[in-house]
Design an enzyme around this catalytic site. Structure first.
Site, PDB file in Angstrom:
ATOM      1  N   HIS A 132       6.755   8.277  -7.151  1.00  0.00           N
ATOM      2  CA  HIS A 132       5.490   7.899  -7.786  1.00  0.00           C
ATOM      3  C   HIS A 132       5.600   6.556  -8.515  1.00  0.00           C
ATOM      4  CE1 HIS A 132       1.531   8.653  -9.347  1.00  0.00           C
ATOM      5  NE2 HIS A 132       1.935   8.582 -10.589  1.00  0.00           N
ATOM      6  N   ASP A 172       6.338   9.536  -2.735  1.00  0.00           N
ATOM      7  CA  ASP A 172       5.656  10.022  -3.940  1.00  0.00           C
ATOM      8  C   ASP A 172       5.298  11.489  -3.734  1.00  0.00           C
ATOM      9  OD1 ASP A 172       4.010  10.568  -6.070  1.00  0.00           O
ATOM     10  OD2 ASP A 172       2.681   8.854  -5.786  1.00  0.00           O
ATOM     11  N   SER A 180      -2.041   5.659 -10.317  1.00  0.00           N
ATOM     12  CA  SER A 180      -1.900   7.008 -10.864  1.00  0.00           C
ATOM     13  C   SER A 180      -3.169   7.398 -11.649  1.00  0.00           C
ATOM     14  CB  SER A 180      -0.644   7.056 -11.743  1.00  0.00           C
ATOM     15  OG  SER A 180      -0.340   8.352 -12.127  1.00  0.00           O
TER      16      SER A 180
END
Lengths: 198, 382
Positions: B355, B322, B157
């Site tokens: 995610h 995601d 991320s």
């Protein structure tokens, strides 16, 4: 998909065509063994496209570049003319949209290389004549579980190329690891072609 | 107690602090005269210092990446499932470094630190920091530790954005970048979610324009809402459906505004936990760093040009569910890397978790990371 000996013959034929240091894209690269072979033999800079998780992992273990994805959805991530060769090894017969894949190969690469089991090989013809779908080391699947949906003969492929603006530069025909020159569409088990935009 | 513990844990770890006195010019124009960074290391640095791996953290994490604290054994590092002896990032082989980013709230200099100019907490006056600033400070930490070149820089991320930025800012200082669940910049939707989170904090009456430390209060309500919004974007619709569905907390509808659905209870629990330990000013700054990250912007939006300096080999991983940083966003990075003829491995993991999948156990994902680090290890051994 094929025996090791068959694969080696196929690999060696392809390696002979590849210029040292060339940029190579292998569609449906599986475990990356062809790319590894070409890197070792020809110092090529290779990338594979593979849809299967196990194939991607095997590519990492083989130390080759791989992009996970479905080549049938197009090669939009690859720029025009970004490779010297785009290879489709023993996969043409299993792709859904053969026309699109071949045209994408020639958009992304200067040359295309395909290998496929020749359905016109006499042993295959004999099995069909005897009333059965062919099975062999090149075509190891029963009719009900085969991934092969677009089998063709060498003549069929050459007609396809003529009709689709594809110029064949060279071909090698292999049976039991040896080159075949006499009546290849009858005596050739595995066909290997290199081609370009006409 | 010890027998229930993970045998592949790095064990009890101790955070350290590095002090920097050379002024740091930040991207926003401000200069910090000095600062401290909290960090942890696991595994031994080898003789030629070639086996170091930097792990960059995402929004709410810290330098506490693996292991646990002797005096707080429940406080296990945020990526402990991937880092340790015999784990995918094997600390028997690599020396792993985790660092709390500048502006953070876990020991590195940040808004809750004392501003030497005033003798009071920085609060709202702490400058806005960027991904590039973080990478610069991480490089300075590497200098202090005598690490000229990382075997790999890794993150998920926002952490992956730092790994990506490393390849542009210091291409010669890393061999590999592991870029997991990343995007080359935030979409309008991503920024919108961040702005909702920020507004929740800023409009909390306890925020006091960012100077809440002096009022001995905290904008807990705003931080709770911010966390809830964020958390929704980390999970997939399917994952929420299978985990919570429309299950009721008390078995029936009560026709009140209290917690009725399990998902409400879950969000509320996450919000409580988060608002208890996280600093609102840090949260504001980290969401801004996310919004600002856009290496292609300086090149007319051309990511291929932005990544031209990069020489590292890349492992890029995305997760099919995601929707915050979707696989399409990772494929933009892949395209740019292919345009630059870089070494790349790209995997799209079919995981249901959205995610958050980058933090979770998944055999295919972890198997891939393990295989990739094996490759890095083999290169080092040459």
């Amino acid at each position: 998909m094929n025996t090791n000996a068959m694969q080696r013959a196929d690999f060696a034929a392809i390696a002979n065509w590849i210029k040292p240091g060339a940029r190579v894209l292998d569609l449906g690269c599986g475990d990356g063994s062809l790319l590894r072979f070409l890197a070792e033999q020809r110092d090529s800079i290779g990338y594979g496209v593979e849809i299967d998780d196990a194939g991607v992992l095997a590519c990492v273990n083989n130390g080759v570049n791989v992009v996970q994805g479905d080549m049938e959805r197009g090669l939009s991530g690859f720029a025009d003319d970004s490779f010297d060769y785009v290879i489709l090894s023993q996969t043409l017969q299993a792709v859904r949209s053969s026309e699109r894949v071949i045209s994408e190969m020639l958009r992304v690469g200067r040359e295309g290389i395909v290998t496929f089991p020749n359905f016109g090989y006499w042993r295959n013809r004999l099995q069909v004549m005897s009333g059965h779908m062919p099975m062999s080391s090149n075509l190891p699947y029963a009719w009900f579980d085969t991934p092969n949906i677009h089998l063709c003969t060498m003549d069929d492929f050459e007609n396809f190329c003529r009709d689709h603006g594809v110029r064949i530069r060279e071909r090698i025909v292999i049976t039991n690891g040896g080159a075949v020159t006499l009546m290849p569409n009858l005596f050739g088990a595995l066909a290997v072609y290199r081609f370009e935009r006409a | 107690m010890n027998d229930t513990r993970d045998p592949y844990s790095v064990g009890a770890v101790t955070p350290r602090s590095a002090k920097f006195t050379v002024p740091l010019a930040l991207k926003c124009g401000a200069t910090l005269a000095g600062y401290e960074l909290a960090y942890e290391t696991y595994g031994e640095l080898n003789a030629d210092k070639s086996n170091a791996v930097l792990v960059c953290h995402a929004l709410n994490a810290s330098h506490h990446v693996a292991g646990y604290y002797a005096d707080d054994p429940a406080n296990v590092g945020w990526w402990d499932n991937i880092i340790g002896p015999g784990k995918p990032l094997d600390t028997n082989r690599f020396c792993v470094i985790g660092v709390n980013n500048l502006g953070g709230c876990f020991g590195s200099t940040g808004p809750s630190s004392i501003n030497p100019a005033t003798g009071k907490p920085w609060g709202a006056d702490f400058p806005l920091v960027t991904v590039e600033d973080w990478v610069t400070t991480q490089a300075r930490l590497a200098d202090q530790l005598g690490i000229g070149r990382f075997a790999a820089v890794m993150g998920g991320s926002l952490g992956a954005m730092q790994a990506l930025s490393w390849t542009i800012q210091y291409p010669e200082r890393l061999g590999h970048a592991l870029v997991i669940a990343c995007a080359p910049n935030l979409s309008a939707q991503n920024i919108a979610f961040n702005e909702v989170a920020r507004q929740a904090i800023i409009t909390d009456p306890d925020f006091h324009g960012g100077h809440y430390y002096e009022h001995t209060t905290r904008p807990t309500r705003g931080l709770r809402v911010a966390r809830m919004v964020g958390h929704i974007t980390y999970l997939s619709d399917d994952e929420m459906a299978s985990k919570f569905g429309r299950q009721l907390r008390h078995g029936r509808l009560n026709y009140t505004f209290g917690v009725e659905f399990e998902i409400e209870s879950y969000l509320s629990h996450q919000a409580d936990k988060f608002s208890d330990y996280f600093d609102a000013n840090t949260y504001l700054r980290i969401t801004k760093a996310l919004d600002y990250f856009d290496p292609a912007a300086a090149h007319g939006g051309n990511l291929s040009l932005a990544l031209e300096p990069a020489t590292a080999s890349f492992l890029v991983v995305s997760f099919t569910t995601d929707w915050r940083f979707s696989p399409e966003r990772s494929r933009e990075i892949i395209k740019a890397l292919l345009d630059n003829r870089r070494n790349v491995t790209y995997a799209e993991i079919d995981a249901p978790h959205g995610h958050d999948a980058f933090l979770l156990d998944d055999a295919r994902y972890h198997g891939l990371v393990a295989a990739y680090f094996d490759r890095i290890g083999a290169e080092l051994a040459k």
